[in-house]
Design an enzyme around this catalytic site. Sequence first.
Site: not given
Length: 346
Positions: A211, A256, A303, A307
């Site tokens: 990450d 997604h 959403n 976002q």
Amino acid sequence: MSSTEDLDYPQIILQYNSGFLVSKVMFAACELGVFDLLLESGEPLSSDAIAAQLGTSTTGMERLLDACVGLKLLAVELTQEGALYRNTEIANIYLTKSSPKSQYHIMMYYSNTVYLCWHYLADAVREGRNQYERAFGISSEDPFGAMYRSEEEMLKFMAGQNSVWSICGRDVLAAFDLSSFPQVYDLGGGGGALARECVSLYPNSTVTIYDLPEVVQVAREQFIPPEEHRIAFHAGDFFNNSIPEADLYILSKILHDWDDDKCRQLLAKVYKACKPGGGVLLVESLLNEDKSGPLETQLYSMNMLVQTEGKERTAAEYSKLLEAAGFGEVQVKRTGKLYDAVLGRK
């Protein structure tokens, strides 16, 4: 003359119209500490006692408690001394901070961040882009730069994602037998809750959380205990930096966030890095093939609009993305929960 169905229809509209009221009641009760107080008290309390201990008005607290009773989050008992309130089992398990399955953090993230973006849903539909600029006055060009605009926001997001995997993680990791993949990279692994579930379920595996550097630092310092030697860290941007070789790559709620081009770009890099015989596990909320549902997934897709740059997809759409990158033997498992699993092999 109207049919019975026509007469019932306004009631459905009214229920949908008040849906946001339900969310805010639950969010407010969590934020004020109602469920935590009732758990710690060990006995039912009056609305006056709860208001006094939480520093709220008595009238406001009584109405909030009664609404929570209506939502089956609290139970009430009428005594000679008045109404006494206690948590239901649902509240104890999911709404108290101390519970291993607590959803408190994701609720606070939705209440204080996501909710503000949804205020501009109509603008998102008109423009086809996320609404960070309107909601927070910051650039929407880099969705995760906007999400991680402060350490506090990053912490809220990471804690919220961890709470999701506390109830969904084992289901998606057990959807397929992953024991033949000893070396795992969790791309965008955040706070590491899924990585911890993975090494618990597959004791012979090691998981590296890949990450952004600031995320890895927080995960290392606040979420992953130093004695957990089966979990390692790799700081970087997997779109712009190299991806090391591994047996399995987990992409949980990653694709997604992005459009098809970005997904193809990332999956091509993953395929190139993947060992022969290895694979990639996608963890996503799958739409029906005709996109008629599930409703939760349809709402998640909205959403993504407010976002991120992405959307929710069908199993066939994810399979097509995997096959375009070179992965074969694509299998899909629906868990019956919020998130499903798609496995592709090299």
